[in-house]
Design an enzyme around this catalytic site. Structure first.
Site, PDB file in Angstrom:
ATOM      1  CG  ASN B 406      -2.027   1.040   1.129  1.00 51.89           C
ATOM      2  OD1 ASN B 406      -1.924   1.980   0.353  1.00 51.89           O
ATOM      3  ND2 ASN B 406      -3.055   0.890   1.922  1.00 51.89           N
ATOM      4  CG  ASP B 407       1.204   3.393   3.629  1.00 49.05           C
ATOM      5  OD1 ASP B 407       0.160   3.835   3.116  1.00 49.05           O
ATOM      6  OD2 ASP B 407       1.313   3.083   4.817  1.00 49.05           O
ATOM      7  CB  VAL B 408       6.002   0.743  -0.551  1.00 51.43           C
ATOM      8  CG1 VAL B 408       6.471   0.580   0.881  1.00 51.43           C
ATOM      9  CG2 VAL B 408       5.260  -0.486  -1.024  1.00 51.43           C
TER      10      VAL B 408
END
Lengths: 106, 479
Positions: B406-408
């Site tokens: 997700n965040d990456v």
């Protein structure tokens, strides 16, 4: 400070610098095994536990030394075995392309 | 052999062991030599431990029977536990296990220091410098012990992965540190004046150890589950330092060298991990960031609509692509879907699709976690590409298949003003089309919405990573 302590401090400082040099060159791929490998090296404290066990002379120090040996041995043996298990999975090519021959033990 | 000769020979064996630790770590630079490196290091350890036993038996006063029993039985119990745990743990539970081994290592270092202090204070022989090293060893070891136990508990899910804020937590932590520093001052003063023989020294020393144990708990509890890799690495570094302090206490060079080596290694690794997340180590220790796993995020309210796709659509896209980049993340690890992803990749390769894996340095729970999981599933490591290497290739990829990451992948990181700003990301949005396998629109660790999901090029396949991959595999087979 006595000369022995001074030379021990010199060893300590140089060992830290060696650690920085050796580690900074490891690629990210190997960071987890590296962390685990470094983790097993501090199991060297087992040697310290053995040395205090040899000097133990009353129930409290027997108990302290015993727990220290148990802890140190778990750190050393477990650390090296789990690191080896991680690294054994790094191969250039799959040994066999069949799903059934995935690595052992799971 | 005279005692001096014996000690000389043993000393050289210890030095050889220490040198092998350095050589072993050096060989862990490359996947091809890493396993050998670990074995060199293990051999060094065997030599160091073995000659220590020989030395104890061979010295004039010999090894008392009680000590023999302690060493043998202790080794069998501890070693047996370590061997069993290391052999049987699932690869996904490995970070916890490393944390447990780290805890016992720190605990052992603390016990060696405690035992030594009991002896010197009993005999009224405490010197200023020995007192300092003893206290450092006991405190650092204690912090590591409880800290690593809490970290392992959080990863195992025994303790909530969410940051647990203690009321006035910072104040407690600062107070504990102040107590430890003041007490250490008192002990050093006493060692200087009275050789540590005062009535109160043991009580004060006990207070310092207790403060250390509590400090480990209050330090790790407020830190979110996804920051645990950095914390474990930091604690690993602490344990090395504690072992080195124990080495000063008992005057043993191999403990000093190995401890300092690990202290430095853990320090560098911690910094690398924190850098990859664009966070400072202090910021992580301050805690309270992120919700840990299971953060329930609301559906995106902010503009853009989400396009849901079916496995059959995705299968056709993948099967007729010429190049596919797979982006694995934490969701893949949780679902244990590493074998499924390899099976899908092999199916695609059999159809002539070029398949690569894009590995973000902090994907998963430890740096390199994805590499280990995929290696377990027999994915050849040349297919695993690191971020800098793979990012230019996204432009040429037909499909980027994001599995549980997700965040990456959040393009918001390229703009200032977002919690992930400045974090290096995988340029997934540069691919011609994007497929995301994810259970829900829940937020990632940073607790923000991912703009990638509302990108018109993105199709969302809402499923658990393993179940979703299984559906994809059967759909690709049917194409």
């Amino acid at each position: 400070m006595n000369p022995e302590l001074l030379s021990a401090l010199a060893i300590f400082t140089l060992a830290i610098l060696v650690g920085f040099e050796v580690i900074s060159k490891v690629p990210a791929t190997l960071h987890t095994p590296l962390m685990s490998g470094a983790n097993s090296i501090h199991g060297i404290v087992l040697v310290g536990a053995m040395l205090i066990a040899a000097e133990a002379d009353h129930p409290l120090s027997y108990a302290l030394a015993f727990v220290a040996v148990v802890f140190g041995a778990a750190n050393v043996v477990g650390g090296y075995v789990v690191t080896d298990r991680m690294l054994q999975m790094f191969r250039k090519k799959p040994v066999a392309p069949k799903a059934a021959t995935s690595s052992e033990g799971e | 052999m005279s005692p001096e000769w014996l000690y000389t020979v043993v000393f050289f064996a210890w030095l050889a062991g220490a040198a092998m630790f350095v050589i072993g770590l050096h060989q862990m630079n490359s996947p091809a030599t890493a396993r050998g490196g670990n074995r060199v290091s293990a051999l060094g350890m065997t030599i160091a431990v073995g000659t220590t036993l020989l030395y104890l038996v061979g010295r004039p006063e010999g090894l008392p029977t009680a000590a023999w029993i302690i060493i043998l039985v202790g080794f069998l119990i501890g070693g047996g536990f370590g061997l069993y745990a290391a052999r049987n743990v699932a690869m996904t539970a490995m970070p916890q296990l490393v944390s447990v081994f780290n805890a016992v290592g720190g605990g052992a270092a603390a016990l060696v220091a405690i035992d030594d202090y009991l002896r010197i204070s009993n005999q009224g022989q405490a010197t200023v410098d020995e007192t300092i090293f003893v206290v450092l060893g006991a405190v650092i070891g204690s912090v590591t012990f409880t800290g690593s136990v809490i970290a392992a508990g959080k990863l195992q899910g025994l303790i909530s992965g969410k940051p647990i804020m203690i009321p006035a937590g910072r104040l407690v932590t600062v107070a504990l540190a102040a107590v430890a520093v003041a007490s250490t001052g008192a002990l050093v003063w006493d060692a200087w004046q009275a050789g540590g023989a005062s009535t109160w020294t043991l009580v004060i020393f006990g207070g310092i150890v207790a403060a250390g144990l509590l400090f480990g708990i209050t330090m790790v509890l407020p830190i979110g589950g996804a920051d645990m890799p950095v914390v474990i690495s930091l604690l690993n570094s602490f344990t090395g330092t504690a072992a080195a302090m124990a080495g000063f206490v008992i005057g043993n060079p191999v403990l000093i060298i190995a401890g300092a080596l690990v202290g430095a290694a853990g320090g560098i690794l911690t910094k690398l991990m924190a850098d990859a997340m664009n966070r400072s180590i202090m910021n992580i220790i301050a805690g309270g960031f992120g919700g840990g796993e299971g953060t329930v995020g609301a559906l995106t309210e902010t503009g853009g609509s989400v396009r849901a796709v079916t496995p059959d659509d995705v299968a056709i896209q993948l099967a007729y692509a010429s190049s596919v980049i797979i982006v694995p993340g934490y969701g893949l690890a949780v679902a244990q879907a590493q074998h499924a992803v390899r099976e899908l990749a092999e199916l695609l390769e059999a159809r002539g699709v070029d398949v690569k894996y894009a590995i973000h340095p902090v994907a998963g729970r430890m740096p390199g976690h994805m590499n280990v999981l995929l290696a377990e599933a027999n994915v050849p490591y040349p297919q695993l590409k690191e971020m800098e290497e793979i990012n230019p290739e996204f432009e040429r990829a037909d499909v980027a298949l994001v599995i549980g990451a997700n965040d990456v992948t959040n393009p918001a990181a390229r703009r200032p003003g977002s919690p992930v700003s400045g974090m290096p990301i995988l340029d997934v949005d540069h691919a011609r089309s994007i497929v995301v396998i994810k259970r829900s629109m829940g937020r990632g660790y940073a607790g923000i919405d991912n703009e990638l999901y509302t990108n018109p090029k993105t199709g969302m396949l809402f499923a658990d990573a393993k179940a979703g991959l299984a559906e994809l595999i059967s759909a690709v087979k049917a194409v």
